[in-house]
Every structure is written in C-alpha cells, then in structure tokens.
Design an enzyme around this catalytic site. Structure first.
Site, short mmCIF file in Angstrom:
data_model
loop_
_atom_site.label_atom_id
_atom_site.label_comp_id
_atom_site.label_asym_id
_atom_site.label_seq_id
_atom_site.Cartn_x
_atom_site.Cartn_y
_atom_site.Cartn_z
N ASN A 70 48.82 43.33 32.96
CA ASN A 70 48.22 42.22 33.71
C ASN A 70 47.47 41.24 32.82
O ASN A 70 47.33 40.07 33.16
CB ASN A 70 47.30 42.76 34.81
CG ASN A 70 46.39 43.86 34.34
OD1 ASN A 70 46.85 44.83 33.73
ND2 ASN A 70 45.10 43.73 34.59
N SER A 122 52.16 45.29 44.74
CA SER A 122 51.10 44.63 45.50
C SER A 122 51.58 43.25 45.95
O SER A 122 52.08 42.47 45.12
CB SER A 122 49.87 44.49 44.61
OG SER A 122 48.83 43.89 45.31
N THR A 141 48.15 51.82 62.00
CA THR A 141 49.00 50.75 62.53
C THR A 141 49.33 49.76 61.42
O THR A 141 48.46 49.35 60.66
CB THR A 141 48.30 50.05 63.72
OG1 THR A 141 48.02 51.05 64.70
CG2 THR A 141 49.17 48.96 64.32
N CYS A 185 32.10 38.37 31.84
CA CYS A 185 31.28 37.22 31.46
C CYS A 185 29.81 37.55 31.62
O CYS A 185 29.14 37.11 32.54
CB CYS A 185 31.64 36.03 32.32
SG CYS A 185 33.22 35.37 31.85
N1 PLP Z 1 47.81 47.34 38.68
C1 PLP Z 1 47.87 46.17 38.06
C2 PLP Z 1 48.68 46.04 36.81
C3 PLP Z 1 47.17 45.09 38.56
O1 PLP Z 1 47.23 43.91 37.92
C4 PLP Z 1 46.41 45.25 39.73
C5 PLP Z 1 45.58 44.14 40.23
O2 PLP Z 1 44.94 43.43 39.47
C6 PLP Z 1 46.38 46.49 40.36
C7 PLP Z 1 47.09 47.52 39.80
C8 PLP Z 1 45.62 46.69 41.65
O3 PLP Z 1 46.27 46.00 42.69
P1 PLP Z 1 45.65 45.77 44.15
O4 PLP Z 1 44.74 44.60 44.03
O5 PLP Z 1 46.81 45.44 45.03
O6 PLP Z 1 44.98 47.01 44.57
#
Ligand code: PLP
Length: 742
Positions: free
Chosen positions: A161, A211, A249, A340
C-alpha cells in the site's frame, strides 16, 4: 474566507471517492432494492439476486473458480477471518506451539496485529516472525524456504500500500509449497484489485481479502476469497447469512456499488478504466512534473516492480510533514509514510526495505486509481508546480529548479529552525538586513545555505552558544560554504568586537554564562534605543528546565551565578531563545519558568542558597538518564509540565467572536508558502510558527490582547496557543480543526 478550490485527490491507496455510477447504484439499492436478501417475498428475492450477481461478478473478476467468496465489511475483517480460520485449524491439527506465524515485513499492520491477537486469544504460543524484504521491497524467498517447514501460516501481500511494490506470486508460491505444501497461505490483495490480474483458483493461495473502498466502492464492503480446500471458522456467527460463513444482514447498497466497479473490471461497464499503459504514462508525467518543480526527487521504489498507480518519493531537504502541509495548502491530497508528529518518525515499510533514514522520514505517497483522467493529471501537474513555486517564493527551494518567475518574500526578524528537539536561530535585523545565525545544526545546513543565498543576507556572525555535548555544530562548515571568513573565537564571536556586535542600528551583546558548560554564553539583542528585545540563551535556560550541569566541563555553582546574572540583566518578560525545545514550547521567559520551576523560582527569589541549589540540581541531573531514552537531553525536568488548557473556536462561534471583538487578532500560523497558496480567513495576519518568537518579542507587553491562532488542521495552532498561554498571553484561543474544518 476566500473560496476553496476542488481538491486534487492523489491518495487512492488510502481510499477512493465512490464512482458516480456506483453511488447511483447504491442509492437505487437503498430506495428500490431495499429488501433483506433472506426474505422470501419478491422484494427479498430481488435483493438476493442483486447480491448473487455481485458475487458472480467478483468471482469472474478474481478467477475464484470453485473457491468460496464471502462478503465482509472490509479487508480488516477478511484478514481476521482468514487468520482465525487458519489458526483454529492449526490448533486442531495439534503441534501449534513452537510453530511459526510468518508475515512479510512490509505488510499492512492489520496482518501482524491480527496474527499476534489470535495467537494470544487461541493460546497457540506460536512465534510471530517477519519475513525480511530486500531494497526493492521483494520478500526474501530464501528466508521463506528456510522457515516454511515450521510455519503454521504464511501471510504475504500482493501489492504494497505504501510503495505499490508487487510480489512475484509464482516464485513465492514455489518457495512456500516446495517446502510446505500444507501451510495456510494468505495473500492480502487489497491494493491488487484492478491493478494486477488475479486468477486465484489457479494458485494455491488459501485466503485473499479485498476491500471495496480502495477501488471506488463505498466503505463497509469487502470480500474474502477462500480456497475450496481451506478450513473456515466464521468470525461472526448469528443468523447464518452467507451460507453460515458470515452472519449479519448484508450490506446491499454497498454490494450494488461494488458490482458497478466489478463489471467495469470485467469489461462490462458503460465506461472503461484506463489501461496499464495509460496509467504508467500518467505516473511518468507526475514524476516529470515533480522533478521539474522540485529540481530533484528520490524515488523510494522501482518503477518496474510496482503498480503504475503508486509513487513513493522524497524531496531532499524536506520532511514528509513539510511536503504534506505544502501540498494540502496547494489542494493536493497525498499521504506520508511517516506519522506526522513533532517527533520525526519514518515509514516502517521503507525502513524494512533498508532505505536511508532521511528517505523514510521524507516519504510522500502519491496514489491514484484507474479512473484517473487526462484532465485530472494535467490539473495535478499544474498544482505541483504551483506548490513548488510557493516554496521558491519563501526561499526554501532554489529557483533554478523550475521556470517560475515568482518574486521572493523578503525575510526579516527572527526565524526558528528545528531538528528533532534542537533549535537553530536566524536573525535578520530589519533596517540593515545584517544577519546572525545562532547554533547552526548540521541537519539544517542545506536549508540555512538556501535561505541565506536566496535572500542574499549579509551574514555578520555565525555563533554557537556553547560547545554542544549532544550534537555537532556546523558553524565552521557553514561559514566555509558561505565563503565567510571571520577572525573569531571558537564559538564564532568576532575577536575585534569586544562584548558588543553592531547589527545595523541594533546590537548583539555577549554575556558569559558558564555553568552548563565552561564556555556557555548568552547573546542579548538590544534595539537602536538600547531596549532589550530578546536573548539567545543556549542551554542555560530551556523551556521547562535548566541546562544540565553534570558534564565534565559543567559547574553547578557557576550556573547558579549565571542564572542570577541573566535574570537581573533580562528581567522577567524578555523572550529567551534556547538551543533545545523538547516539548513544543518554542521559547520562554523567566516569568514562565518561575511559574513552573520551583528550583529556579527559589534561586531567583533568594530562598535557595548556592549550596542548596548545587545539591538539588546535581540530584536532579543524576536522574536525567532515566528521562532521556536514546537522546542525550540537555536539561533536567523538575516536574511534569501541565499542558495549558486553551479555548477553542470554530465556525459560527469564531465569526461571532471576530464580530464582537474588533481588536482580536487572528494569527494564521502556517508557513508563508502555505499561506500564499491557500484560502484563508480574511481578517488574519500571517505569523508563521517558525517566526512566532519574533512576534512575541515585539508584542511582549500585550498580554491582554485576544489572540486566535489558526492553521491547517488545528494541531499546530493548539501547541502554539499553549506555548503563548504559558508565556502569559491569557486571552489566547485556537481554531479547532483549522482550515480543514473551517
Ligand atoms: N491491507 C492493505 C494492504 C491495505 O492497504 C488496507 C487499507 O489501508 C487494509 C489491508 C485494510 O483495509 P480495510 O480498510 O478495508 O479494513
């Protein structure tokens, strides 16, 4: 306020805007298809059909074959479910104790934290261990091959990420399966959806969480792929929805939106996402724009092994926080790898990759999605250029790095520069522009050079307040780089000037203040009329403490004498500018110190004798090592400081206050480049936090004046308001939420 333009959103890896057509589908589901998929009437059957259509689209998109696909609330739930399922199975198989739970060192925190959590809750007693990555962010396959046989579960990610770095899933699979065919393997695919092709059923991946909000669907919807043969334990039990795998649900509106995105990925939508070649070209153009604007940027990852929608870079000489503040003012939303906070911290992802510390502390992540358009890209490049132009205007960036013709804002008065807890000061006498630099820090050398050269400041002295024990001064190197040769003593004081150095109409008076070190001294600025303005006091007095006096070259008795002398020379309200600021107090005066430091108060009031001071101070210093952690602190704290309470305003309350009190001063304490770039309150004046000391020195007696501080988000204004309150400005307030919520 001046109007706020539309944000240029380049933080897609954090979350994305919901696509208009997806939002429309969600709205339709809320208004028309609002049934409960478990109901057997027609409204329920319609809802169920929509849900199953979404699942079908997801299965096609992910190539999930005979694997199961469960809807979740998001990836964090998917990760929990996968880990719980694998660990329960590992426990039931016996022999979990002493086994390994492996995860990639650059995994999202949800993964190691969940592993630790379930390991503890289930009482497995397994060892949770990070798999190292190389400089490119690639998992160490030899390490995996070595450890896989003992692993109960292996958690890796498809795309990181922070850096967009993708793993070679085939090679990873080979390393895992050739050493442990049965180990449970989870691949976090959150950042992979829509960025790389997935064909899950043709892999031996057991679990893959996704997600929705990372790809234009709303928050609150996610998916978990479970391989056909993988064990499963429901994380949420209840009404038996999702075939008993996940009760509750279902979130149908979010599924309806997700279906729109999945259809687009499956090539079935009315509109198309940009293809990989287009996205790669966009990223290259963003890099070119950044290079043109900032002169030089350093990429924190390779372009070949990262998805084209992520760019993680550093601008040499600027922290993440500075660029974040700048970009936010320029209406560009990006994210930093580091938290930060005032204490600089880096990105654990870049640290794990072994990048130099400064790159980690300066990391900026810029990310976009496949819905990015050419027009948005052009707008982003223009905004980047404008942001860099503002830095040039305030002389923090060399103008050669872009073709901008911006004029420079002249610098005058006091400027405070900080690096961690240490302070360096620059003073430009307004009339003559004669400049002194006090306690220059090596970390700030480039910035000082940039400012002095850009502003063409006539530097008349570069001074240290003492020989620093905790850090190097860059006084000599700075003088050399500026081409200055002074006939001066070892702290930079000119040999021929006696105790007074003229600065235009003003003068800087040297006052020896031995104690903290034998060579400690203060420099007192007097204006043309001989009035005391402020004093650079080194470590003799620090905000909230006194300089330590337990170095080999210290003398606590002399410190006692020096404090008395400083106090009688400066009085209670002269602004004291120290070489350290460990707690964001910025500067101080004797009145504030007396309030909070009983030892100093007793000394100055004559209640504490020299002998007693020596005894108590030495005792205090002997406890210093307990306070310091890994930094060598230069002052001992007598007691815990109480944070000052500050009145907060916002919205209508602020407007009412400004209308009620025409004398109230609204101080925008953002740095000049932020101020120049962004919208602002009409009545405010710009007093940057780095120049607050000068404002206080000039307004030292005006303690009753109503001061309201405002910044970007309300965090700088809060610390600055606390600092002013501490100094006696009792009518100080700040704008909660700053411009962000204003
Ligand atoms: N894994 C990765 C690589 C992510 O970038 C994120 C969110 O930043 C998550 C897991 C967690 O996702 P969620 O916000 O859907 O719980």
């Amino acid at each position: 306020m001046t109007s706020r333009p539309k944000a240029i959103y380049l933080d897609a890896n954090a979350t994305t805007q919901v696509l208009p057509q997806a939002a429309q589908a969600a709205m339709l589901a809320m208004q028309d298809m609002y049934g409960n998929p478990s109901s057997s009437h027609i409204t329920g059957l319609q809802a169920k059909a929509l849900m199953e259509d979404t699942r079908k689209a997801a299965k096609q998109c992910l190539g999930s074959g005979n694997g199961r696909l469960v809807f979740t609330s998001g990836a964090t739930e998917g990760i929990q479910t996968a880990i719980l399922s694998a660990l329960v199975a590992a426990r039931n198989q016996g022999g979990a104790a002493g086994g390994l739970l492996l995860y990639g060192a650059t995994e999202h925190k949800a993964v190691p934290e969940s592993l630790k959590h379930w390991n503890q809750v289930l009482g497995l007693n397994a060892e949770v261990m990070a798999i190292p990555v190389d400089k490119e962010g690639r998992l160490d396959l030899a390490f995996i091959a070595d450890k896989a046989a003992d692993a109960l579960m292996i958690c890796t990610m498809a795309v990181n990420n922070e850096t967009g770095v993708f793993q070679d899933l085939k090679a990873l699979e080979h390393a895992i399966r050739s050493h442990n065919p049965g180990v449970f393997w989870m691949v976090d695919c959150v950042q992979a959806l829509g960025k790389i092709d997935l064909d899950l059923a043709h892999t031996s991946i057991d679990y893959a969480p996704f997600s929705g909000h990372k790809l234009y669907a709303p928050k609150g919807i996610g998916m978990l792929y479970i391989r056909e043969s993988a064990p499963f334990t429901p994380f949420i039990a209840g009404g038996g929805q999702e075939g008993g795998l996940r009760s509750g649900t279902e979130n149908l509106p979010a599924m309806a939106a997700l279906k729109v995105v999945l259809d687009m990925l499956n090539g079935k939508g009315d509109t198309q996402f940009a293809d990989k070649a287009t996205l790669s070209a966009y990223r290259l153009r963003l890099i070119a724009a950044l290079e043109q604007a900032f002169g030089r940027i350093v990429l924190n990852h390779g372009l070949e092994n990262s998805v084209p929608t992520t760019l993680n870079f550093a601008v040499p000489g600027f922290s993440s926080k500075e660029i974040m503040d700048l970009f936010d003012a320029a209406n560009i939303r990006v994210s930093s790898g580091s938290a930060c906070s005032s204490k600089v911290t880096g990105s654990f992802v870049l640290d794990a990759m072994g990048l130099p510390r400064w790159q980690s502390e300066s990391a900026i992540r810029l990310s976009f999605g496949p819905a990015m358009t050419e027009a948005q890209l052009v707008e982003a490049c223009a905004a980047i250029k404008a942001a860099a132009g503002a830095l040039q205007h305030s002389c923090l960036l060399s103008a050669e790095s872009s073709d901008s013709n911006l004029t420079k804002a002249p610098l005058q008065g006091l400027l405070q520069l900080k690096s961690d807890g240490a302070c360096c000061w620059l003073y430009v006498e307004p009339g003559s522009r004669a400049t002194v630099i006090v306690d220059p820090l090596p970390e700030l050398m480039d910035r000082l050079l940039q400012i002095v050269n850009c502003q063409q400041l006539p530097v008349v002295a570069v001074l240290d307040t003492h020989g620093h024990g905790d850090h190097q001064s860059c006084r000599t190197a700075l003088c050399q780089a500026l081409g200055l040769e002074f006939d001066c003593d070892h702290l930079g004081w000119p040999q021929d000037k006696g105790a007074s150095l003229p600065l235009g109409d003003a003068s800087l008076i040297r006052l020896d203040t031995p104690g903290h070190t034998a060579d400690s001294r203060a420099y007192l600025l007097k204006d043309g009329g001989g009035a005391q303005q402020f004093a650079f006091v080194g470590d003799t007095v620090l905000p909230g403490s006194l300089g330590r006096s337990n170095f080999a070259c210290s003398d606590t008795g002399l410190l006692y004498d020096s404090l008395k002398q400083l106090h009688s020379t400066l009085g209670e309200t002269s602004v004291l500018l120290s070489s350290h600021d460990y707690h964001n107090d910025f500067f101080t005066n004797f009145a504030a110190e007396i309030q909070q430091n009983p030892l100093l108060a007793g000394l100055l009031a004559g209640r504490i004798s020299r002998e007693e001071f020596i005894l108590r101070k030495d005792n205090l210093d002997s406890r210093l090592e307990d306070q310091v952690g890994e930094v060598l602190m230069c002052g001992a704290y007598d007691q815990c400081q109480q944070a000052q309470s500050v009145v907060e305003y916002r919205g209508q309350n602020l407007d009412d206050l400004l209308a009620r009190d025409p004398e109230a001063l609204l101080l925008d304490i953002r740095e000049p480049h932020e101020y120049q770039l962004s919208h602002r309150q009409e009545r405010c004046i710009n007093v940057p936090l780095s120049r607050l000391a000068g404002f206080v020195a000039e307004n030292a007696a005006d303690y009753d004046r109503m001061l309201i501080l405002i910044c970007r988000s309300g965090s700088r204004s809060l610390v600055a308001a606390r600092a002013l309150k501490r100094l006696g400005y009792h009518n100080v307030a700040h704008v909660n939420g700053g411009y962000a919520l204003g």
